[in-house]
Design a protein around this motif. Sequence first.
Motif, mmCIF file in Angstrom:
data_model
loop_
_atom_site.group_PDB
_atom_site.id
_atom_site.type_symbol
_atom_site.label_atom_id
_atom_site.label_comp_id
_atom_site.label_asym_id
_atom_site.label_seq_id
_atom_site.Cartn_x
_atom_site.Cartn_y
_atom_site.Cartn_z
ATOM 1 N N ALA A 1 0.921 -1.513 -0.389
ATOM 2 C CA ALA A 1 0.271 -0.016 0.060
ATOM 3 C C ALA A 1 0.927 1.403 0.174
ATOM 4 C CB ALA A 1 -0.877 -0.137 1.200
ATOM 5 N N VAL A 2 0.576 2.280 -0.883
ATOM 6 C CA VAL A 2 0.944 3.233 -0.861
ATOM 7 C C VAL A 2 0.237 4.517 -1.137
ATOM 8 C CG1 VAL A 2 3.446 2.126 -1.991
ATOM 9 C CG2 VAL A 2 1.744 3.344 -3.882
ATOM 10 N N SER A 3 0.971 5.611 -1.193
ATOM 11 C CA SER A 3 0.390 6.774 -1.204
ATOM 12 C C SER A 3 0.103 7.193 -2.916
ATOM 13 C CB SER A 3 0.723 7.847 -0.510
ATOM 14 O OG SER A 3 0.564 7.514 0.903
ATOM 15 N N ALA A 4 -0.967 8.191 -2.948
ATOM 16 C CA ALA A 4 -1.026 8.637 -4.676
ATOM 17 C C ALA A 4 1.222 9.182 -4.512
ATOM 18 C CB ALA A 4 -1.424 9.650 -4.588
ATOM 19 N N GLY A 5 1.448 9.596 -5.867
ATOM 20 C CA GLY A 5 2.781 10.631 -5.708
ATOM 21 C C GLY A 5 4.189 9.670 -5.234
ATOM 22 N N LYS B 1 6.681 6.434 -4.825
ATOM 23 C CA LYS B 1 7.517 6.067 -6.067
ATOM 24 C C LYS B 1 6.998 4.372 -5.469
ATOM 25 C CE LYS B 1 11.671 4.529 -7.491
ATOM 26 N NZ LYS B 1 13.880 5.078 -7.490
ATOM 27 N N VAL B 2 6.628 3.557 -6.239
ATOM 28 C CA VAL B 2 6.899 1.938 -5.960
ATOM 29 C C VAL B 2 7.384 1.235 -6.564
ATOM 30 C CG1 VAL B 2 4.424 1.202 -6.864
ATOM 31 C CG2 VAL B 2 4.867 0.219 -4.887
ATOM 32 N N THR B 3 7.865 0.041 -6.179
ATOM 33 C CA THR B 3 9.320 -0.980 -7.263
ATOM 34 C C THR B 3 8.447 -2.461 -6.234
ATOM 35 O OG1 THR B 3 10.487 -1.801 -5.121
ATOM 36 C CG2 THR B 3 10.850 0.671 -6.855
ATOM 37 N N MET B 4 8.114 -3.020 -7.713
ATOM 38 C CA MET B 4 7.795 -4.758 -7.195
ATOM 39 C C MET B 4 9.184 -5.242 -7.536
ATOM 40 S SD MET B 4 4.376 -4.855 -8.959
ATOM 41 C CE MET B 4 3.806 -3.153 -8.309
ATOM 42 N N GLU C 1 -5.477 5.699 -9.420
ATOM 43 C CA GLU C 1 -5.812 4.679 -11.234
ATOM 44 C C GLU C 1 -5.154 3.557 -10.857
ATOM 45 O OE1 GLU C 1 -5.308 8.230 -13.471
ATOM 46 O OE2 GLU C 1 -3.733 7.226 -14.482
ATOM 47 N N ASP C 2 -3.794 3.451 -11.244
ATOM 48 C CA ASP C 2 -2.930 2.394 -10.508
ATOM 49 C C ASP C 2 -3.009 1.610 -9.573
ATOM 50 O OD1 ASP C 2 0.193 5.085 -11.195
ATOM 51 O OD2 ASP C 2 -1.693 3.709 -12.290
ATOM 52 N N LEU C 3 -3.760 1.452 -9.143
ATOM 53 C CA LEU C 3 -4.894 0.763 -7.883
ATOM 54 C C LEU C 3 -5.256 -0.929 -9.441
ATOM 55 C CD1 LEU C 3 -6.139 -0.935 -5.760
ATOM 56 C CD2 LEU C 3 -8.218 0.291 -7.072
ATOM 57 N N ALA C 4 -4.259 -1.968 -8.805
ATOM 58 C CA ALA C 4 -4.417 -3.008 -10.022
ATOM 59 C C ALA C 4 -3.406 -4.143 -9.454
ATOM 60 C CB ALA C 4 -3.805 -2.744 -10.870
ATOM 61 N N VAL C 5 -3.604 -5.330 -9.937
ATOM 62 C CA VAL C 5 -2.665 -6.190 -9.852
ATOM 63 C C VAL C 5 -1.724 -6.308 -10.386
ATOM 64 C CG1 VAL C 5 -2.467 -9.018 -9.179
ATOM 65 C CG2 VAL C 5 -4.341 -7.699 -8.202
ATOM 66 N N GLY D 1 1.459 -12.454 -8.933
ATOM 67 C CA GLY D 1 1.368 -10.953 -8.523
ATOM 68 C C GLY D 1 1.534 -10.097 -7.955
ATOM 69 N N THR D 2 1.713 -8.967 -7.783
ATOM 70 C CA THR D 2 1.626 -8.187 -7.110
ATOM 71 C C THR D 2 0.388 -7.087 -6.486
ATOM 72 O OG1 THR D 2 3.988 -7.924 -6.146
ATOM 73 C CG2 THR D 2 2.664 -6.205 -5.672
ATOM 74 N N LYS D 3 -0.558 -7.119 -6.164
ATOM 75 C CA LYS D 3 -1.944 -6.529 -5.707
ATOM 76 C C LYS D 3 -0.982 -4.447 -4.452
ATOM 77 C CE LYS D 3 -6.113 -6.158 -3.481
ATOM 78 N NZ LYS D 3 -7.418 -6.865 -2.543
ATOM 79 N N LEU D 4 -1.650 -3.729 -5.640
ATOM 80 C CA LEU D 4 -1.292 -2.860 -5.554
ATOM 81 C C LEU D 4 -2.313 -1.670 -4.380
ATOM 82 C CD1 LEU D 4 1.023 -0.677 -5.131
ATOM 83 C CD2 LEU D 4 0.658 0.467 -7.683
ATOM 84 N N GLU D 5 -2.487 -1.157 -3.633
ATOM 85 C CA GLU D 5 -3.219 -0.261 -3.118
ATOM 86 C C GLU D 5 -2.765 0.986 -2.676
ATOM 87 O OE1 GLU D 5 -5.387 -4.096 -0.352
ATOM 88 O OE2 GLU D 5 -4.029 -2.932 0.312
#
Lengths: 122, 114
Positions: free
Chosen positions: B12-16, B18-21, B87-91, B108-112
Motif C-alpha cells: 500500500a502506497v500513497s499517491a505520488g 514511488k513503488v517497486t515490485m 488509477e494504478d490500483l491493480a494487481v 502477482g503483486t496487489k497494489l493498494e
Amino acid sequence: EVQLQESGPGLVKPSQSLSLTCSVTGYSITSNYWGWIRKFPGNKMEWIGHISYSGSTSYNPSLKSRISITRDTSKNQFFLQLNSVTTEDTATYYCASAYYDGTYYYNFFDYWGQGVMVTVSS
Amino acid sequence: DIVMTQTPSSQAVSAGEKVTMSCKSSQSLLYNENKKNYLAWYQQKPGQSPKLLIYWASTRESGVPDRFIGSGSGTDFTLTISSVQAEDLAVYYCQQYYNFPPLTFGSGTKLEIK
C-alpha cells in the motif's frame, strides 16, 4: 483493432466438460497465435494453451490430458474444451492474442477478452 | 517449468510515491542470440482483463504512461511506478515467454492506494 470475446456456460458440474468460445474481430485467426489463460480465485494465473495460425496447438503439460483447443476459421472463432472438470477448475477464463512484431510471434499477450467466469459445482 | 516469484504479494502506497515490485525467475530469461529478456508485465485492474504494460523486460507497450518502468536482466526483474496514481490500483503480474510449454506467470503483486 483486435477484439476478443469469450462465451460459454458460467456453471459446469463436476466430471463434465467445459466448453468455451472465443470470437475474434478485427483480425483473422489464420494469422497469429491465440491463447487461453485462466485466473483462479486468489489471483493465480495459468496459461492453458494456444492454437497457431496454422492450427497447430501447444498445451500446458499439467492439463494436456484434459484439454483441446480447436478453431473454426469460417467463423473466426477458436474454442477450449476442458474435460473431467473438478472444483479446482473454477476460474475466470480469458482468451488472448499473442504479440506479433510484423516478423515474429512472441508468446506474451497484447489483446485480451473480458473473461468469462466459470464455476464448477454440483 | 520456469517458476516466477513475485514480491511483495501486496503493498500500500500513497499517491505520488514511488513503488517497486520484484519478479524473479528460476532460470535466466536472457536469450543470448538477441540479448533480450523474455519477460512481460501486465496490469489487471478490478473487474478488468489484464493489460500488457511492458515486454522485453523494459519496453513499454504503446500508450502506457512513462511512469511505468521495467528493468532487470537474467533472473531478477523490477517494475517501478515512479509516481503512483489512484488509477494504478491493480494487481501486477510478470510472465516469462523464454521457454514453453508452459508459459508461466508470477503470483502477482496487489497494489493498494492509501
